[in-house]
Design a protein around this motif. Sequence first.
Motif, PDB file in Angstrom:
ATOM      1  N   TYR A 200       0.595  -1.586  -0.528  1.00  0.00           N
ATOM      2  CA  TYR A 200       0.020   0.000   0.189  1.00  0.00           C
ATOM      3  C   TYR A 200       0.467   1.140   0.343  1.00  0.00           C
ATOM      4  N   ILE A 201       1.891   1.051   0.581  1.00  0.00           N
ATOM      5  CA  ILE A 201       2.600   2.258   1.244  1.00  0.00           C
ATOM      6  C   ILE A 201       3.995   2.698  -0.390  1.00  0.00           C
ATOM      7  N   LEU A 202       3.913   1.509  -0.954  1.00  0.00           N
ATOM      8  CA  LEU A 202       4.641   1.718  -2.693  1.00  0.00           C
ATOM      9  C   LEU A 202       4.294   1.971  -3.394  1.00  0.00           C
ATOM     10  N   GLN A 203       2.457   1.317  -3.405  1.00  0.00           N
ATOM     11  CA  GLN A 203       1.786   2.219  -4.821  1.00  0.00           C
ATOM     12  C   GLN A 203       1.244   3.237  -4.392  1.00  0.00           C
ATOM     13  N   TYR A 204       0.303   3.693  -3.179  1.00  0.00           N
ATOM     14  CA  TYR A 204      -0.214   5.030  -3.033  1.00  0.00           C
ATOM     15  C   TYR A 204       0.402   6.673  -2.278  1.00  0.00           C
ATOM     16  N   ARG A 205       0.864   5.656  -1.823  1.00  0.00           N
ATOM     17  CA  ARG A 205       1.975   7.165  -0.920  1.00  0.00           C
ATOM     18  C   ARG A 205       3.456   6.795  -1.138  1.00  0.00           C
ATOM     19  N   SER A 206       3.750   7.177  -2.189  1.00  0.00           N
ATOM     20  CA  SER A 206       5.190   6.430  -1.795  1.00  0.00           C
ATOM     21  C   SER A 206       5.729   7.993  -2.099  1.00  0.00           C
ATOM     22  N   LYS A 207       5.621   8.922  -2.134  1.00  0.00           N
ATOM     23  CA  LYS A 207       6.093  10.352  -1.849  1.00  0.00           C
ATOM     24  C   LYS A 207       5.783  10.922  -0.063  1.00  0.00           C
ATOM     25  N   ASP A 208       5.442   9.609   0.051  1.00  0.00           N
ATOM     26  CA  ASP A 208       5.334  10.230   2.186  1.00  0.00           C
ATOM     27  C   ASP A 208       6.332   8.910   2.790  1.00  0.00           C
ATOM     28  N   ILE A 209       7.075   7.685   1.756  1.00  0.00           N
ATOM     29  CA  ILE A 209       7.771   6.818   1.987  1.00  0.00           C
ATOM     30  C   ILE A 209       8.353   6.812   3.272  1.00  0.00           C
ATOM     31  N   ASP A 210       9.697   8.108   3.105  1.00  0.00           N
ATOM     32  CA  ASP A 210      10.182   8.690   4.201  1.00  0.00           C
ATOM     33  C   ASP A 210       8.874   8.103   6.033  1.00  0.00           C
ATOM     34  N   ALA A 211       8.593   9.271   5.829  1.00  0.00           N
ATOM     35  CA  ALA A 211       7.418   8.955   6.868  1.00  0.00           C
ATOM     36  C   ALA A 211       7.570   7.718   6.966  1.00  0.00           C
ATOM     37  N   TYR A 212       6.467   6.504   6.379  1.00  0.00           N
ATOM     38  CA  TYR A 212       6.276   5.848   6.583  1.00  0.00           C
ATOM     39  C   TYR A 212       7.258   4.701   7.427  1.00  0.00           C
ATOM     40  N   ALA A 213       8.894   4.836   6.304  1.00  0.00           N
ATOM     41  CA  ALA A 213       9.752   4.006   7.347  1.00  0.00           C
ATOM     42  C   ALA A 213       9.784   4.360   8.995  1.00  0.00           C
ATOM     43  N   ASP A 214      10.001   5.587   8.983  1.00  0.00           N
ATOM     44  CA  ASP A 214      10.275   6.844  10.498  1.00  0.00           C
ATOM     45  C   ASP A 214       8.999   5.209  10.666  1.00  0.00           C
ATOM     46  N   ARG A 215       7.927   5.242  10.596  1.00  0.00           N
ATOM     47  CA  ARG A 215       7.011   4.845  11.517  1.00  0.00           C
ATOM     48  C   ARG A 215       7.305   3.554  11.695  1.00  0.00           C
ATOM     49  N   TYR A 216       7.425   2.638  10.535  1.00  0.00           N
ATOM     50  CA  TYR A 216       8.132   1.993  11.198  1.00  0.00           C
ATOM     51  C   TYR A 216       8.748   1.248  11.981  1.00  0.00           C
ATOM     52  N   ILE A 217      10.111   1.786  12.061  1.00  0.00           N
ATOM     53  CA  ILE A 217      11.041   2.232  12.931  1.00  0.00           C
ATOM     54  C   ILE A 217      11.145   2.403  13.595  1.00  0.00           C
ATOM     55  N   THR A 218      10.110   3.264  15.091  1.00  0.00           N
ATOM     56  CA  THR A 218       9.442   3.460  15.602  1.00  0.00           C
ATOM     57  C   THR A 218       9.227   2.505  16.087  1.00  0.00           C
ATOM     58  N   THR A 219       8.093   2.025  15.834  1.00  0.00           N
ATOM     59  CA  THR A 219       7.216   1.148  16.041  1.00  0.00           C
ATOM     60  C   THR A 219       7.353  -0.107  16.383  1.00  0.00           C
ATOM     61  N   LEU A 220       8.421  -0.619  15.635  1.00  0.00           N
ATOM     62  CA  LEU A 220       9.296  -1.949  16.265  1.00  0.00           C
ATOM     63  C   LEU A 220      10.110  -1.601  17.156  1.00  0.00           C
ATOM     64  N   ALA A 221      11.062  -0.923  16.580  1.00  0.00           N
ATOM     65  CA  ALA A 221      11.742  -0.845  17.974  1.00  0.00           C
ATOM     66  C   ALA A 221      10.934  -0.350  19.247  1.00  0.00           C
ATOM     67  N   ASP A 222       9.849   0.028  19.591  1.00  0.00           N
ATOM     68  CA  ASP A 222       9.589   0.061  20.993  1.00  0.00           C
ATOM     69  C   ASP A 222       8.754  -0.901  21.348  1.00  0.00           C
ATOM     70  N   CYS A 223       8.792  -2.752  19.880  1.00  0.00           N
ATOM     71  CA  CYS A 223       8.310  -3.685  20.518  1.00  0.00           C
ATOM     72  C   CYS A 223       9.306  -4.021  21.305  1.00  0.00           C
ATOM     73  N   LEU A 224      10.348  -3.480  20.655  1.00  0.00           N
ATOM     74  CA  LEU A 224      11.750  -3.830  21.753  1.00  0.00           C
ATOM     75  C   LEU A 224      12.006  -3.963  23.059  1.00  0.00           C
ATOM     76  N   VAL A 225      11.192  -2.762  23.341  1.00  0.00           N
ATOM     77  CA  VAL A 225      11.305  -2.455  24.827  1.00  0.00           C
ATOM     78  C   VAL A 225      10.908  -3.419  26.286  1.00  0.00           C
ATOM     79  N   ASP A 226      10.972  -3.922  26.943  1.00  0.00           N
ATOM     80  CA  ASP A 226      10.652  -4.763  27.728  1.00  0.00           C
ATOM     81  C   ASP A 226       9.405  -3.587  29.056  1.00  0.00           C
TER      82      ASP A 226
END
Length: 226
Positions: A200-226
Motif C-alpha cells: 500500500y505504501i509503495l503503490q499509493y503513498r510513495s511520496k511519503d515513504i520516508d515518513a512511513y519508514a520512520d513509523r515502522y522503525i519507531t513502532t518496531l523499536a518500541d516492541c523491543l522495549v521490556d
Amino acid sequence: MTTFADKAIPYYNTLKAPTHLPTGVGVMNPYEQSEVQDIVSQFYTKFYCDHTPRVFVLGINPGRFGAGVTGISFTTPQNLRRYCGIENNLRDTPELSSRFIYQIVEAFGGAEAFYGRFFLSSLFPLALTKNGKNYNFYDDRITTESLWPAITETVRAQLAFGSDRRVAVCLGRKNETYLRRLNDQQGFFERIVTLDHPRYILQYRSKDIDAYADRYITTLADCLVD
C-alpha cells in the motif's frame, strides 16, 4: 534444546497446499522445490540458530514474486542475495513490498540484527493467485472461511518456533481485522499493533515513504522495549 531454526526448517519444507480452495483460486507452494528447501535451511540456520524469542511481524499471505518464489517472507531472489548473503539461481522478480521491508531491515543494522529480534511471516503461509494475479485470503468470504482453520494452525505452529507473545505487529489495516479475530479466538498475543502494508505504501503513498519508514522503525523499536 532445539533452536528456532530447528523448528522452522522442517515446518516450511514439509508444508502442503490446501486441496479444497474455491474455484479459480490457486496456490503456490515453493517449498516443494529442492532449491527453495535449501534456501530455507540456509536462511534459518544463518539467522535463527538460537533460542531468542522473536517479535512476530505478520502480513496477509505471500505475494507470488516474494515468498511465493523464495520461500522467505517479503524476500525476492535478488534481496536474498544482496541483504541476506544467500546465493541462489532463482530469477529476479519485482516486488514492491520486499523493497520497502529491506529498507527497514537495513535501518535496524542489517539482516543479522533485524532477524535476531523479529520474525517476518503471514497469517497464511502460501501465495494465493486468481486470474494470474496476487490474491488475498480475505478477498472473498468463501476463501477466508475455507482457509481459516489453516490460518489458525499456521500461527499456532509458528509460535512454537520461539515467540515473544507480548506483542505482534500486523501489516495491513484490513489484515488487522482478521488477526484480531484470530487473537480473540485463540489468545495468541497480549496486544497487537498495526502498520500500513508495504505494498500500500509503495503503490499509493510513495511520496511519503520516508515518513512511513520512520513509523515502522519507531513502532518496531518500541516492541523491543521490556
